[in-house]
Design a protein around this motif. Structure first.
Motif, PDB file in Angstrom:
ATOM      1  N   ALA A   1      66.165 -44.656  73.393  1.00 16.40           N
ATOM      2  CA  ALA A   1      64.753 -45.204  73.979  1.00 16.40           C
ATOM      3  C   ALA A   1      64.662 -46.922  73.518  1.00 16.40           C
ATOM      4  N   GLU A   2      65.742 -47.504  73.596  1.00 15.63           N
ATOM      5  CA  GLU A   2      65.702 -49.078  73.395  1.00 15.63           C
ATOM      6  C   GLU A   2      65.179 -49.661  74.441  1.00 15.63           C
ATOM      7  N   LEU A   3      64.301 -50.590  74.306  1.00 15.23           N
ATOM      8  CA  LEU A   3      63.724 -51.175  75.325  1.00 15.23           C
ATOM      9  C   LEU A   3      64.019 -52.729  75.521  1.00 15.23           C
ATOM     10  N   PRO A   4      64.157 -53.201  76.788  1.00 17.23           N
ATOM     11  CA  PRO A   4      64.193 -54.591  76.813  1.00 17.23           C
ATOM     12  C   PRO A   4      63.276 -55.545  76.302  1.00 17.23           C
ATOM     13  N   PRO A   5      63.854 -56.771  75.848  1.00 18.93           N
ATOM     14  CA  PRO A   5      62.912 -57.790  75.218  1.00 18.93           C
ATOM     15  C   PRO A   5      61.563 -57.948  76.045  1.00 18.93           C
ATOM     16  N   ASP A   6      60.478 -58.087  75.807  1.00 14.51           N
ATOM     17  CA  ASP A   6      59.332 -58.407  76.519  1.00 14.51           C
ATOM     18  C   ASP A   6      58.662 -57.096  76.787  1.00 14.51           C
ATOM     19  N   ALA A   7      59.203 -56.178  76.913  1.00 11.14           N
ATOM     20  CA  ALA A   7      58.486 -54.736  77.276  1.00 11.14           C
ATOM     21  C   ALA A   7      57.734 -54.373  76.244  1.00 11.14           C
ATOM     22  N   VAL A   8      56.634 -53.570  76.740  1.00 17.83           N
ATOM     23  CA  VAL A   8      55.356 -53.233  75.759  1.00 17.83           C
ATOM     24  C   VAL A   8      55.202 -51.955  75.782  1.00 17.83           C
ATOM     25  N   GLU A   9      55.430 -51.392  74.606  1.00 19.38           N
ATOM     26  CA  GLU A   9      54.931 -49.901  74.318  1.00 19.38           C
ATOM     27  C   GLU A   9      53.677 -49.794  74.016  1.00 19.38           C
TER      28      GLU A   9
ATOM     29  N   PHE B   1      49.961 -38.752  71.496  1.00 23.21           N
ATOM     30  CA  PHE B   1      49.920 -38.385  70.095  1.00 23.21           C
ATOM     31  C   PHE B   1      49.383 -39.514  69.250  1.00 23.21           C
ATOM     32  N   GLY B   2      49.023 -40.669  69.659  1.00 24.61           N
ATOM     33  CA  GLY B   2      48.348 -41.722  68.893  1.00 24.61           C
ATOM     34  C   GLY B   2      49.537 -42.482  68.598  1.00 24.61           C
ATOM     35  N   ARG B   3      50.464 -42.608  68.882  1.00 28.03           N
ATOM     36  CA  ARG B   3      51.661 -43.334  68.039  1.00 28.03           C
ATOM     37  C   ARG B   3      52.511 -44.012  69.481  1.00 28.03           C
ATOM     38  N   ARG B   4      53.211 -45.160  69.132  1.00 30.86           N
ATOM     39  CA  ARG B   4      53.796 -46.011  70.076  1.00 30.86           C
ATOM     40  C   ARG B   4      55.227 -45.425  70.033  1.00 30.86           C
ATOM     41  N   GLY B   5      55.813 -45.305  71.080  1.00 29.80           N
ATOM     42  CA  GLY B   5      57.257 -44.903  71.242  1.00 29.80           C
ATOM     43  C   GLY B   5      57.523 -43.464  71.815  1.00 29.80           C
ATOM     44  N   TRP B   6      58.608 -43.064  71.936  1.00 33.58           N
ATOM     45  CA  TRP B   6      59.090 -41.807  72.664  1.00 33.58           C
ATOM     46  C   TRP B   6      58.646 -40.671  71.819  1.00 33.58           C
ATOM     47  N   ASP B   7      57.801 -39.753  72.009  1.00 36.41           N
ATOM     48  CA  ASP B   7      57.442 -38.607  71.403  1.00 36.41           C
ATOM     49  C   ASP B   7      58.007 -37.490  72.416  1.00 36.41           C
ATOM     50  N   GLY B   8      59.488 -37.107  72.282  1.00 36.60           N
ATOM     51  CA  GLY B   8      59.880 -36.442  73.206  1.00 36.60           C
ATOM     52  C   GLY B   8      59.542 -34.818  73.521  1.00 36.60           C
ATOM     53  N   PRO B   9      60.035 -34.299  74.175  1.00 39.11           N
ATOM     54  CA  PRO B   9      59.537 -32.738  74.445  1.00 39.11           C
ATOM     55  C   PRO B   9      59.724 -31.938  73.363  1.00 39.11           C
ATOM     56  N   ARG B  10      58.935 -31.078  72.968  1.00 41.43           N
ATOM     57  CA  ARG B  10      59.073 -30.032  71.864  1.00 41.43           C
ATOM     58  C   ARG B  10      58.354 -28.718  72.416  1.00 41.43           C
ATOM     59  N   PRO B  11      58.553 -28.021  73.442  1.00 39.88           N
ATOM     60  CA  PRO B  11      58.018 -26.873  73.981  1.00 39.88           C
ATOM     61  C   PRO B  11      58.114 -25.879  72.903  1.00 39.88           C
ATOM     62  N   PRO B  12      57.356 -24.810  72.640  1.00 38.58           N
ATOM     63  CA  PRO B  12      57.539 -23.995  71.664  1.00 38.58           C
ATOM     64  C   PRO B  12      58.801 -23.040  72.038  1.00 38.58           C
ATOM     65  N   ALA B  13      59.528 -22.541  70.948  1.00 39.18           N
ATOM     66  CA  ALA B  13      60.873 -21.996  71.204  1.00 39.18           C
ATOM     67  C   ALA B  13      60.275 -20.672  71.911  1.00 39.18           C
ATOM     68  N   GLY B  14      61.469 -20.304  72.944  1.00 38.36           N
ATOM     69  CA  GLY B  14      61.093 -19.190  73.546  1.00 38.36           C
ATOM     70  C   GLY B  14      60.169 -19.256  74.996  1.00 38.36           C
ATOM     71  N   ASP B  15      59.520 -20.265  74.922  1.00 40.20           N
ATOM     72  CA  ASP B  15      58.816 -20.624  76.236  1.00 40.20           C
ATOM     73  C   ASP B  15      59.812 -20.731  77.573  1.00 40.20           C
ATOM     74  N   GLN B  16      59.145 -20.425  78.657  1.00 39.93           N
ATOM     75  CA  GLN B  16      59.769 -20.903  79.980  1.00 39.93           C
ATOM     76  C   GLN B  16      60.087 -22.217  79.946  1.00 39.93           C
ATOM     77  N   PRO B  17      61.160 -22.923  80.657  1.00 34.49           N
ATOM     78  CA  PRO B  17      61.128 -24.212  80.643  1.00 34.49           C
ATOM     79  C   PRO B  17      59.862 -25.095  80.900  1.00 34.49           C
ATOM     80  N   HIS B  18      59.796 -26.076  80.215  1.00 34.33           N
ATOM     81  CA  HIS B  18      58.586 -26.887  80.652  1.00 34.33           C
ATOM     82  C   HIS B  18      59.056 -28.086  81.637  1.00 34.33           C
ATOM     83  N   ARG B  19      58.077 -28.478  82.258  1.00 30.64           N
ATOM     84  CA  ARG B  19      58.391 -29.747  83.218  1.00 30.64           C
ATOM     85  C   ARG B  19      57.779 -30.987  82.728  1.00 30.64           C
ATOM     86  N   TYR B  20      58.784 -32.219  82.689  1.00 27.53           N
ATOM     87  CA  TYR B  20      58.334 -33.685  82.255  1.00 27.53           C
ATOM     88  C   TYR B  20      58.539 -34.272  83.353  1.00 27.53           C
ATOM     89  N   PHE B  21      57.285 -35.271  83.536  1.00 30.37           N
ATOM     90  CA  PHE B  21      57.388 -36.048  84.585  1.00 30.37           C
ATOM     91  C   PHE B  21      57.548 -37.456  84.174  1.00 30.37           C
TER      92      PHE B  21
END
Length: 93
Positions: free
Chosen positions: A19-27, A32-52
């Protein structure tokens, strides 16, 4: 929302690994209250989650600060949105 980024230069052709960003991009804070990518973490065993993923092309800089929220982004898009594209990813663990 797992990641919110604005001010990606129009010349950008992609984002590097880690998730490297180009210069001047703003996160901004994600749902979750944080800056940056907080990737998917669906519960183990759940059906696939959709991410848009949505990318907007705008007619002018939106001039959002790092403290701006997703609501601020939606407001700033009014009258500036030229186009948008969507990608839906599935993830399961």
């Amino acid at each position: 929302m797992h990641w919110l980024v604005s001010a990606i230069p129009p010349s950008t052709r992609g984002l590097g690994g880690g998730a490297e960003l180009p210069p001047d991009a703003v996160e901004h804070r994600n749902d979750f209250g944080r800056r940056g990518w907080d990737g998917p973490r669906p519960p183990a065993g759940d059906q696939p989650h959709r991410y848009f993923f949505r990318l907007y092309a705008v007619s002018r800089p939106l001039r959002l600060t790092a403290e701006s929220t997703s609501d601020d982004l939606r407001d700033a898009l009014h009258g500036a949105e030229l186009a948008h594209g969507d990608l839906v990813g599935l993830y399961q663990r």
